[in-house]
Motif scaffolding. Structure first.
Motif, mmCIF file in Angstrom:
data_model
loop_
_atom_site.group_PDB
_atom_site.id
_atom_site.type_symbol
_atom_site.label_atom_id
_atom_site.label_comp_id
_atom_site.label_asym_id
_atom_site.label_seq_id
_atom_site.Cartn_x
_atom_site.Cartn_y
_atom_site.Cartn_z
ATOM 1 N N ILE A 62 0.837 -1.208 0.000
ATOM 2 C CA ILE A 62 0.000 0.000 0.000
ATOM 3 C C ILE A 62 0.869 1.254 0.000
ATOM 4 O O ILE A 62 0.697 2.148 -0.822
ATOM 5 N N ALA A 63 1.826 1.315 0.912
ATOM 6 C CA ALA A 63 2.618 2.536 1.101
ATOM 7 C C ALA A 63 3.787 2.663 0.135
ATOM 8 O O ALA A 63 4.369 3.735 -0.002
ATOM 9 N N GLY A 64 4.156 1.568 -0.535
ATOM 10 C CA GLY A 64 5.217 1.625 -1.530
ATOM 11 C C GLY A 64 6.604 1.368 -0.961
ATOM 12 O O GLY A 64 6.768 0.833 0.140
ATOM 13 N N SER A 65 7.626 1.772 -1.730
ATOM 14 C CA SER A 65 9.018 1.512 -1.365
ATOM 15 C C SER A 65 9.462 2.405 -0.206
ATOM 16 O O SER A 65 9.005 3.536 -0.067
ATOM 17 N N ILE A 66 10.364 1.881 0.615
ATOM 18 C CA ILE A 66 10.981 2.664 1.682
ATOM 19 C C ILE A 66 12.311 3.164 1.126
ATOM 20 O O ILE A 66 13.358 2.518 1.252
ATOM 21 N N ILE A 113 0.796 4.447 9.261
ATOM 22 C CA ILE A 113 -0.200 5.503 9.045
ATOM 23 C C ILE A 113 -0.590 5.575 7.571
ATOM 24 O O ILE A 113 -1.773 5.690 7.226
ATOM 25 N N ARG A 114 0.405 5.478 6.685
ATOM 26 C CA ARG A 114 0.131 5.533 5.249
ATOM 27 C C ARG A 114 -0.725 4.360 4.791
ATOM 28 O O ARG A 114 -1.487 4.471 3.832
ATOM 29 N N GLN A 115 -0.611 3.241 5.468
ATOM 30 C CA GLN A 115 -1.387 2.064 5.093
ATOM 31 C C GLN A 115 -2.845 2.158 5.559
ATOM 32 O O GLN A 115 -3.678 1.344 5.154
ATOM 33 N N PHE A 177 0.675 -6.483 2.389
ATOM 34 C CA PHE A 177 1.858 -7.189 2.861
ATOM 35 C C PHE A 177 3.071 -6.271 2.803
ATOM 36 O O PHE A 177 3.111 -5.296 2.057
ATOM 37 N N THR A 178 4.062 -6.597 3.622
ATOM 38 C CA THR A 178 5.346 -5.908 3.590
ATOM 39 C C THR A 178 6.423 -6.911 3.203
ATOM 40 O O THR A 178 6.428 -8.046 3.694
ATOM 41 N N ARG A 179 7.305 -6.481 2.326
ATOM 42 C CA ARG A 179 8.437 -7.318 1.926
ATOM 43 C C ARG A 179 9.641 -6.962 2.791
ATOM 44 O O ARG A 179 10.003 -5.792 2.927
ATOM 45 N N PHE A 180 10.234 -7.983 3.401
ATOM 46 C CA PHE A 180 11.411 -7.814 4.238
ATOM 47 C C PHE A 180 12.613 -8.494 3.580
ATOM 48 O O PHE A 180 12.475 -9.570 2.986
ATOM 49 N N GLN A 227 13.653 0.409 -9.309
ATOM 50 C CA GLN A 227 13.557 1.588 -8.449
ATOM 51 C C GLN A 227 14.751 2.487 -8.722
ATOM 52 O O GLN A 227 15.899 2.053 -8.603
ATOM 53 N N SER A 228 14.488 3.719 -9.112
ATOM 54 C CA SER A 228 15.582 4.662 -9.339
ATOM 55 C C SER A 228 15.860 5.446 -8.063
ATOM 56 O O SER A 228 14.940 5.843 -7.355
ATOM 57 N N ILE A 229 17.142 5.654 -7.767
ATOM 58 C CA ILE A 229 17.593 6.368 -6.573
ATOM 59 C C ILE A 229 18.529 7.488 -7.013
ATOM 60 O O ILE A 229 19.517 7.222 -7.715
ATOM 61 N N PRO A 230 18.265 8.728 -6.631
ATOM 62 C CA PRO A 230 19.168 9.823 -7.016
ATOM 63 C C PRO A 230 20.585 9.583 -6.499
ATOM 64 O O PRO A 230 20.787 9.078 -5.396
#
Length: 280
Positions: A62-66, A113-115, A177-180, A227-230
């Motif tokens: 739901i909340a996306g990538s950390i 909270i975002r979820q 779900f959360t991926r760990f 996933q792109s990271i600056p």
């Protein structure tokens, strides 16, 4: 006879947190969890030998990538040896006798909270406060006897700290779900591996990223995450994190050899066995 030393697993949060549930699910409940309030502390624990492994959340359905955790993976160069998809059920909990209409504040970890935004947006006149951990929020409500505050956490936290659940499963989508990732300092060969995580840089030219991704396709490699990271200090430049899966190891090896000639600074973070997603 000397007592066998328990395997130590660093978690973000405290006992009864989702990270502890993930650690017990992956390793079994015989391990000793090492509590770390932040992901940076978690990485330092593993780096300094205070833990043997670490369990790190990397994305939620739901909340996306950390995103900050991708930077940590780049900085610490740990090896990913496994993954886990944990079903996440969020519950609203408070001291016994407290009702929803008594609440002036709800607190939890920002990802939690975002979820639960749909449920929280429907509440009027209630402050939403971020904390370091879901279970820590539940503990705080209990220890400070906060009669106007509720926490969002899991059922284990409710039982651990003697709170009543006011509303069950308040996550916006029920298939949540959360991926760990399972991290260690030592890289290891896994004969059953069929998935890998890596990152690389590409030239700031038309088609450079597409060419690299096409190489995976041409070798029958399934790209499951990008996933792109600056890159700090380099405006308009990015490192690209990808997760790939394969059925034949040779296809992966061949693709990697070709991609190495197409990109810069390729780092394989780990090769491991793909985990199953099982909704509950």
């Amino acid at each position: 006879m000397a007592k066998k030393k328990k395997t130590r697993v660093a978690i973000q949060g405290i006992t009864a947190s989702f990270h502890e549930v993930a650690a017990f699910t992956y390793f079994g409940e015989s391990v000793e969890t090492v509590e770390c309030l932040t992901f940076h502390q978690l990485c330092e624990s593993l780096k300094n030998g205070e833990s043997d492994y670490a369990v790190m959340a990397i994305e939620n359905s739901i909340a996306g990538s950390i995103l900050p955790n991708y930077f940590l993976l780049q900085s610490y160069h740990f090896s990913i040896i496994g993954e886990l998809y944990l079903p996440i059920h969020m519950h609203l909990m408070a001291l016994p006798g407290v009702k929803i209409e008594n609440l002036k504040c709800i607190e939890s970890h920002p990802m939690a909270i975002r979820q639960c935004t749909e449920f929280l947006h429907a509440l009027k006149g209630v402050e939403i406060r971020e904390s370091d951990d879901t279970a820590l929020s539940a503990k705080r409500v209990k220890e400070l006897k906060l009669k106007d505050t509720a926490a969002i956490a899991n059922e284990f936290a409710a039982k651990k700290f003697g709170l009543q659940i006011l509303e069950k499963r308040i996550e916006t989508h029920k298939k949540n779900f959360t991926r760990f990732l399972i991290l260690t300092k030592r890289s290891s060969d896994n004969a059953t591996s069929n998935k890998a995580s890596m990152y690389f840089e590409v030239a700031n030219e038309v088609g450079s990223l597409a060419d690299a991704l096409m190489t995976f396709k041409n070798n029958s490699i399934n790209l499951t995450k990008i996933q792109s990271i600056p890159i700090i200090g380099k405006p308009s430049e990015y490192s690209i994190h990808v997760d790939v899966e394969w059925k034949k190891r040779k296809n992966y090896d061949d693709a990697l050899k070709q991609v190495l000639r197409q990109v810069k600074n390729l780092n394989v973070l780990g090769e491991y066995k793909k985990a199953k997603i099982e909704y509950k």
